[in-house]
Motif scaffolding. Structure first.
Motif, PDB file in Angstrom:
ATOM      1  N   LEU A   1      11.719  22.568  -6.719  1.00 50.70           N
ATOM      2  CA  LEU A   1      11.403  23.489  -7.424  1.00 50.70           C
ATOM      3  C   LEU A   1      12.539  24.486  -8.215  1.00 50.70           C
ATOM      4  CD1 LEU A   1       8.697  25.411  -7.934  1.00 50.70           C
ATOM      5  CD2 LEU A   1       9.632  26.980  -6.390  1.00 50.70           C
ATOM      6  N   LYS A   2      12.413  24.788  -9.197  1.00 46.61           N
ATOM      7  CA  LYS A   2      13.289  25.545 -10.095  1.00 46.61           C
ATOM      8  C   LYS A   2      12.657  26.678 -10.743  1.00 46.61           C
ATOM      9  CE  LYS A   2      16.084  21.224 -11.342  1.00 46.61           C
ATOM     10  NZ  LYS A   2      17.027  21.469 -10.151  1.00 46.61           N
ATOM     11  N   LEU A   3      13.521  27.592 -11.244  1.00 47.68           N
ATOM     12  CA  LEU A   3      13.122  28.937 -12.036  1.00 47.68           C
ATOM     13  C   LEU A   3      13.723  29.202 -13.154  1.00 47.68           C
ATOM     14  CD1 LEU A   3      10.918  30.516 -10.114  1.00 47.68           C
ATOM     15  CD2 LEU A   3      12.771  32.160  -9.815  1.00 47.68           C
ATOM     16  N   ILE A   4      12.885  29.542 -14.171  1.00 47.90           N
ATOM     17  CA  ILE A   4      13.497  30.000 -15.118  1.00 47.90           C
ATOM     18  C   ILE A   4      14.069  31.412 -14.999  1.00 47.90           C
ATOM     19  CG2 ILE A   4      12.908  31.213 -17.605  1.00 47.90           C
ATOM     20  CD1 ILE A   4      10.253  29.519 -17.553  1.00 47.90           C
ATOM     21  N   GLY A   5      15.353  31.717 -15.724  1.00 49.98           N
ATOM     22  CA  GLY A   5      16.334  32.818 -15.288  1.00 49.98           C
ATOM     23  C   GLY A   5      17.253  32.559 -14.154  1.00 49.98           C
ATOM     24  N   ILE A   6      17.220  31.250 -13.441  1.00 50.90           N
ATOM     25  CA  ILE A   6      18.180  30.706 -12.627  1.00 50.90           C
ATOM     26  C   ILE A   6      18.612  29.412 -12.990  1.00 50.90           C
ATOM     27  CG2 ILE A   6      18.427  30.182 -10.133  1.00 50.90           C
ATOM     28  CD1 ILE A   6      16.238  32.135  -9.320  1.00 50.90           C
ATOM     29  N   ASP A   7      17.762  28.572 -13.079  1.00 53.55           N
ATOM     30  CA  ASP A   7      18.074  27.246 -13.271  1.00 53.55           C
ATOM     31  C   ASP A   7      18.247  26.932 -14.899  1.00 53.55           C
ATOM     32  OD1 ASP A   7      18.045  25.811 -10.524  1.00 53.55           O
ATOM     33  OD2 ASP A   7      16.131  26.790 -10.767  1.00 53.55           O
ATOM     34  N   LYS A   8      18.001  27.824 -15.813  1.00 52.01           N
ATOM     35  CA  LYS A   8      17.959  27.788 -17.244  1.00 52.01           C
ATOM     36  C   LYS A   8      17.677  29.044 -17.762  1.00 52.01           C
ATOM     37  CE  LYS A   8      14.487  26.822 -20.079  1.00 52.01           C
ATOM     38  NZ  LYS A   8      14.233  28.181 -20.815  1.00 52.01           N
ATOM     39  N   HIS A   9      18.130  29.528 -18.814  1.00 55.13           N
ATOM     40  CA  HIS A   9      18.293  30.717 -19.372  1.00 55.13           C
ATOM     41  C   HIS A   9      16.848  31.449 -19.443  1.00 55.13           C
ATOM     42  CE1 HIS A   9      22.411  30.708 -20.225  1.00 55.13           C
ATOM     43  NE2 HIS A   9      22.492  29.890 -21.099  1.00 55.13           N
ATOM     44  N   GLY A  10      16.644  32.837 -19.000  1.00 57.65           N
ATOM     45  CA  GLY A  10      15.500  33.789 -18.842  1.00 57.65           C
ATOM     46  C   GLY A  10      15.198  34.813 -19.660  1.00 57.65           C
ATOM     47  N   GLY A  11      14.832  35.788 -19.230  1.00 54.06           N
ATOM     48  CA  GLY A  11      14.256  36.767 -20.177  1.00 54.06           C
ATOM     49  C   GLY A  11      15.300  37.988 -20.367  1.00 54.06           C
ATOM     50  N   PHE A  12      16.409  37.878 -20.010  1.00 55.81           N
ATOM     51  CA  PHE A  12      17.473  38.740 -20.305  1.00 55.81           C
ATOM     52  C   PHE A  12      18.264  38.272 -21.763  1.00 55.81           C
ATOM     53  CE2 PHE A  12      18.046  40.205 -15.855  1.00 55.81           C
ATOM     54  CZ  PHE A  12      16.801  40.647 -15.397  1.00 55.81           C
ATOM     55  N   ALA A  13      17.200  38.134 -22.804  1.00 56.60           N
ATOM     56  CA  ALA A  13      17.884  37.629 -23.894  1.00 56.60           C
ATOM     57  C   ALA A  13      16.761  37.764 -25.075  1.00 56.60           C
ATOM     58  CB  ALA A  13      18.112  35.961 -23.843  1.00 56.60           C
ATOM     59  N   GLU A  14      17.181  37.679 -26.219  1.00 55.90           N
ATOM     60  CA  GLU A  14      16.078  38.177 -27.219  1.00 55.90           C
ATOM     61  C   GLU A  14      14.945  36.703 -27.232  1.00 55.90           C
ATOM     62  OE1 GLU A  14      17.597  39.734 -31.074  1.00 55.90           O
ATOM     63  OE2 GLU A  14      19.223  38.700 -30.357  1.00 55.90           O
ATOM     64  N   TYR A  15      15.335  35.692 -26.967  1.00 55.99           N
ATOM     65  CA  TYR A  15      14.458  34.456 -27.156  1.00 55.99           C
ATOM     66  C   TYR A  15      14.609  33.695 -25.740  1.00 55.99           C
ATOM     67  CZ  TYR A  15      13.764  36.060 -31.958  1.00 55.99           C
ATOM     68  OH  TYR A  15      13.506  36.833 -32.984  1.00 55.99           O
ATOM     69  N   THR A  16      13.807  32.670 -25.215  1.00 52.51           N
ATOM     70  CA  THR A  16      13.849  31.730 -24.469  1.00 52.51           C
ATOM     71  C   THR A  16      12.684  30.698 -24.741  1.00 52.51           C
ATOM     72  OG1 THR A  16      14.210  31.303 -22.164  1.00 52.51           O
ATOM     73  CG2 THR A  16      12.546  32.717 -22.482  1.00 52.51           C
ATOM     74  N   THR A  17      12.905  29.595 -24.089  1.00 50.57           N
ATOM     75  CA  THR A  17      11.833  28.438 -24.238  1.00 50.57           C
ATOM     76  C   THR A  17      11.145  28.281 -23.023  1.00 50.57           C
ATOM     77  OG1 THR A  17      13.660  26.819 -23.813  1.00 50.57           O
ATOM     78  CG2 THR A  17      12.909  27.145 -26.078  1.00 50.57           C
ATOM     79  N   VAL A  18       9.883  28.154 -22.969  1.00 47.46           N
ATOM     80  CA  VAL A  18       9.101  28.192 -21.949  1.00 47.46           C
ATOM     81  C   VAL A  18       8.152  26.885 -21.917  1.00 47.46           C
ATOM     82  CG1 VAL A  18       7.288  29.337 -20.494  1.00 47.46           C
ATOM     83  CG2 VAL A  18       9.031  30.582 -21.588  1.00 47.46           C
ATOM     84  N   PRO A  19       7.847  26.021 -21.166  1.00 49.37           N
ATOM     85  CA  PRO A  19       6.795  24.967 -21.343  1.00 49.37           C
ATOM     86  C   PRO A  19       5.498  25.637 -21.404  1.00 49.37           C
ATOM     87  CG  PRO A  19       8.433  24.946 -19.174  1.00 49.37           C
ATOM     88  CD  PRO A  19       8.653  25.787 -19.866  1.00 49.37           C
ATOM     89  N   LEU A  20       4.708  24.892 -22.168  1.00 49.18           N
ATOM     90  CA  LEU A  20       3.623  25.535 -22.699  1.00 49.18           C
ATOM     91  C   LEU A  20       2.307  25.763 -21.446  1.00 49.18           C
ATOM     92  CD1 LEU A  20       2.767  23.298 -25.736  1.00 49.18           C
ATOM     93  CD2 LEU A  20       3.336  25.562 -25.747  1.00 49.18           C
ATOM     94  N   ASP A  21       2.814  24.949 -20.457  1.00 47.71           N
ATOM     95  CA  ASP A  21       2.023  25.278 -19.385  1.00 47.71           C
ATOM     96  C   ASP A  21       2.206  26.381 -18.214  1.00 47.71           C
ATOM     97  OD1 ASP A  21       3.892  23.987 -18.025  1.00 47.71           O
ATOM     98  OD2 ASP A  21       2.806  22.506 -16.936  1.00 47.71           O
ATOM     99  N   ARG A  22       3.347  27.010 -18.681  1.00 52.54           N
ATOM    100  CA  ARG A  22       3.924  28.290 -17.784  1.00 52.54           C
ATOM    101  C   ARG A  22       3.550  29.702 -18.611  1.00 52.54           C
ATOM    102  NH1 ARG A  22       3.987  27.064 -13.152  1.00 52.54           N
ATOM    103  NH2 ARG A  22       2.380  25.837 -13.885  1.00 52.54           N
ATOM    104  N   LEU A  23       2.503  29.535 -19.750  1.00 59.36           N
ATOM    105  CA  LEU A  23       2.230  30.600 -20.387  1.00 59.36           C
ATOM    106  C   LEU A  23       0.927  31.106 -19.800  1.00 59.36           C
ATOM    107  CD1 LEU A  23       3.509  29.507 -24.077  1.00 59.36           C
ATOM    108  CD2 LEU A  23       4.772  31.168 -22.316  1.00 59.36           C
ATOM    109  N   HIS A  24       0.825  32.357 -19.928  1.00 59.39           N
ATOM    110  CA  HIS A  24      -0.628  32.915 -19.673  1.00 59.39           C
ATOM    111  C   HIS A  24      -0.818  34.235 -20.746  1.00 59.39           C
ATOM    112  CE1 HIS A  24      -1.060  31.272 -15.334  1.00 59.39           C
ATOM    113  NE2 HIS A  24       0.067  31.172 -15.578  1.00 59.39           N
ATOM    114  N   PRO A  25      -2.051  34.226 -21.283  1.00 59.61           N
ATOM    115  CA  PRO A  25      -2.484  35.149 -22.305  1.00 59.61           C
ATOM    116  C   PRO A  25      -2.513  36.398 -21.695  1.00 59.61           C
ATOM    117  CG  PRO A  25      -4.314  33.895 -21.766  1.00 59.61           C
ATOM    118  CD  PRO A  25      -3.383  33.436 -21.156  1.00 59.61           C
ATOM    119  N   ILE A  26      -1.950  37.672 -22.298  1.00 57.26           N
ATOM    120  CA  ILE A  26      -2.084  38.960 -21.917  1.00 57.26           C
ATOM    121  C   ILE A  26      -3.417  39.719 -22.342  1.00 57.26           C
ATOM    122  CG2 ILE A  26      -1.213  41.192 -21.842  1.00 57.26           C
ATOM    123  CD1 ILE A  26       1.620  40.090 -22.423  1.00 57.26           C
ATOM    124  N   PRO A  27      -3.930  40.034 -21.317  1.00 55.47           N
ATOM    125  CA  PRO A  27      -5.534  40.390 -21.949  1.00 55.47           C
ATOM    126  C   PRO A  27      -5.490  41.467 -22.665  1.00 55.47           C
ATOM    127  CG  PRO A  27      -5.326  40.249 -19.468  1.00 55.47           C
ATOM    128  CD  PRO A  27      -4.076  40.006 -19.850  1.00 55.47           C
TER     129      PRO A  27
END
Length: 340
Positions: A108-134
């Motif tokens: 197991l790895k984590l965005i923001g530890i094993d790759k750059h995360g949310g403390f940036a203007e942009y980051t890439t995310v696998p499509l299956d890790r996205l959830h819509p905000i209601p």
């Protein structure tokens, strides 16, 4: 080469604004423009130089929401969609993943530890890790989906029943969220111990019974409030040797302990004391995808109100101030950055 601003971990207790190359999406990824990103206990572990996998320079941040700017591959999402990111990255090949338990993946790895995360203007995310905000759930509140999911998972891993007495050792964001989840699950008394007056006051305002561990004997107080029996379920969320001792002392006979903490140093556990009380010990790691979806739904429907947990919202340029605030639990609970 296009550059973007990023809040970077550079060395022990050293975070500062800098720049990274704006990432390019690979097939199966989305480029997310970050809206809000929160500081977590794991980020603090990195900040203090205690995380073995974090390599400098690193844009931390695994609790974040954003807007899709680009999609590479087939997806039900569209450019412009508001999303919250489930930051776990599993291998998909080990026995845990193949059994549908990817949150306990061997690799197991984590965005923001094993790759750059949310403390940036942009980051890439696998499509299956996205959830819509209601609709109706703000980007700021959606950024707390990850810690809410941790609390959902912890309570679902427990044997908590309607009318049970619950003790929570540690009144940080996760401990208090577990308190709210335990309340929703039907607990009777929910007792939270901590040493921060600020966080104990938050606990009281959330309708939880708060114990100041600096002022009273936690074990005696919980025994007194449970007629000498002890708690049916104990959640250990502080990660100290003191609370490792207390969790056994305050558990009732045939009670359950749920360890949520990630210990920096392995504690000594009195197995003999557990043996004589037939205490069950349960551990937790992260959350499942179902837990994450439940967390979003609970926030969106108003069943869990996360606004009281956000103590500060800062521009990313104030990243150093944000971590200074989080070093002091008497003034902070959840600090959010706005990279954009």
């Amino acid at each position: 080469m296009t550059m973007m601003k990023a809040g970077l971990f550079l060395a022990e207790k050293n975070v500062a604004m800098g720049e990274l190359e704006k990432p390019i999406t690979k097939n199966g990824e989305a480029l997310v423009k970050v809206s809000f990103a929160g500081i977590c206990g794991t980020d603090m572990m990195i900040y203090f130089g205690k995380h073995p996998r974090a390599k400098v320079p690193l844009a931390m941040g695994h609790e974040f929401s954003g807007v899709i700017e680009n999609i590479n591959g087939e997806s039900e999402f569209s450019v412009g969609d508001r999303v919250v990111v489930e930051p776990t990255l599993s291998c998909g090949k080990c026995e845990a993943c193949l059994a549908g338990q990817s949150h306990v993946c061997k690799n197991l790895k984590l965005i923001g530890i094993d790759k750059h995360g949310g403390f940036a203007e942009y980051t890439t995310v696998p499509l299956d890790r996205l959830h819509p905000i209601p609709d109706g759930l703000s980007d700021a509140h959606a950024a707390l989906a990850e810690p809410v999911a941790v609390a959902v998972h912890a309570v679902r891993r427990s044997n908590l029943k309607v009318g049970d007495n619950v003790a929570i050792l540690g009144g940080g964001p996760i401990g208090l969220l577990i308190g709210l989840m335990a309340k929703r699950a039907g607990a009777d008394q929910i007792i939270v111990s901590d040493i921060s007056p600020y966080r104990l006051d938050k606990a009281k305002k959330l309708g939880l019974f708060a114990i100041d561990a600096k002022e009273v004997n936690v074990t005696e107080e919980i025994k007194q409030r449970t007629n000498g029996v002890g708690a049916d379920v104990v959640f250990e969320v502080a990660g100290t040797q003191i609370t490792a001792n207390q969790m056994i002392e305050i558990s009732r006979i045939q009670g359950q302990i749920v360890v949520v903490s990630v210990y920096k140093q392995s504690p000594l556990i009195d197995i003999a004391a557990m043996h004589f009380k037939e205490i069950s010990l349960t551990t937790t790691r992260c959350y499942s995808r179902g837990d994450f979806e439940k967390a979003i739904r609970l926030m969106a429907t108003g069943m869990v109100e996360v606004a009281p947990f956000i103590s500060h919202e800062l521009p990313l340029e104030e990243i150093a101030k944000g971590f200074e605030l989080m070093e002091n639990p008497d003034v902070s609970l959840k600090v959010l950055f706005q990279p954009n």
